[in-house]
Design an enzyme around this catalytic site. Structure first.
Site, mmCIF file in Angstrom:
data_model
loop_
_atom_site.group_PDB
_atom_site.id
_atom_site.type_symbol
_atom_site.label_atom_id
_atom_site.label_comp_id
_atom_site.label_asym_id
_atom_site.label_seq_id
_atom_site.Cartn_x
_atom_site.Cartn_y
_atom_site.Cartn_z
ATOM 1 N N HIS A 137 7.771 36.706 45.982
ATOM 2 C CA HIS A 137 7.091 37.604 46.906
ATOM 3 C C HIS A 137 5.825 38.166 46.278
ATOM 4 O O HIS A 137 5.844 38.628 45.150
ATOM 5 C CB HIS A 137 8.035 38.744 47.297
ATOM 6 C CG HIS A 137 7.391 39.748 48.169
ATOM 7 N ND1 HIS A 137 7.154 41.034 47.767
ATOM 8 C CD2 HIS A 137 6.902 39.651 49.424
ATOM 9 C CE1 HIS A 137 6.567 41.690 48.730
ATOM 10 N NE2 HIS A 137 6.395 40.882 49.753
ATOM 11 N N ASN A 189 -12.164 27.319 51.480
ATOM 12 C CA ASN A 189 -11.108 27.780 50.589
ATOM 13 C C ASN A 189 -10.233 28.828 51.255
ATOM 14 O O ASN A 189 -10.716 29.676 51.989
ATOM 15 C CB ASN A 189 -11.730 28.382 49.333
ATOM 16 C CG ASN A 189 -12.698 27.426 48.682
ATOM 17 O OD1 ASN A 189 -12.328 26.342 48.265
ATOM 18 N ND2 ASN A 189 -13.967 27.806 48.626
#
Length: 145
Positions: free
Chosen positions: A22, A136
Site C-alpha cells: 500500500h 509517463n
C-alpha cells in the site's frame, strides 16, 4: 499463460505488482524517459515494443489504486511553451474511468522535475517504446478490500 491475466503482465511484472505494498508507486515510462537513471535505486522492467496505454490497461485490470489519497495517478505536465501533442492523456482518462470508480478526478499533473523526484522514489519503473511525449504515468497502489 494464465486465464484472465493479460499476456502483457510478464512473470517479472506480476511479481513486482504483487510485492508492492500500500502506497508504493510504479512508473510506466515513455521511450524518452530516463528510466535507468531514475530507477537506479529500484527495479527497471523493460517492455520494449509496447506502448503505455496497453500496459496501463493491463495493470489497471489487476492493480488497486490507493483509495486513501485523492490523486493516486500522476502524469508529467507539459513544459511551459511546449506545444507537444498530449492527446494520449485522453486515452488515460478513458482507462481510468473504466477501472476506477472515482473516475478521472484521481489524476493529477506534476511539473516535470517534480515528476522526476517522484519517479526516483518509485518501487519500479516500466520502460516502454511509447513515442508520444509526456506519456509517463505514476500509479500509487492501494489495498484490496
Amino acid at each position: 499463460m494464465l486465464k484472465g491475466i493479460s499476456p502483457l503482465l510478464s512473470p517479472e511484472l506480476l511479481k513486482v505488482l504483487c510485492e508492492m505494498g500500500h502506497s508504493d508507486t510504479i512508473v510506466i515510462a515513455d521511450g524518452n524517459f530516463p528510466a535507468e537513471t531514475m530507477g537506479k535505486d529500484g527495479i527497471v522492467i523493460r517492455m520494449d515494443g509496447h506502448g503505455v496505454p496497453e500496459i496501463l490497461e493491463a495493470i489497471l485490470e489487476v492493480f488497486p489504486l490507493d483509495q486513501y489519497v485523492e490523486k493516486p495517478v500522476s502524469l508529467m505536465e507539459r513544459c511551459e511553451g511546449d506545444n507537444a501533442d498530449v492527446s494520449i492523456w485522453k486515452k488515460y482518462d478513458a482507462l481510468v474511468e473504466k477501472y476506477e470508480e472515482r473516475g478521472t478526478k484521481v489524476i493529477q499533473k506534476l511539473e516535470r522535475f517534480a515528476f522526476y523526484d517522484e519517479a526516483k522514489k518509485a518501487y519500479a519503473i516500466i520502460a516502454t517504446s511509447e513515442t508520444s511525449q509526456y506519456a509517463n504515468v505514476i500509479l500509487q497502489k492501494g489495498c484490496v478490500l
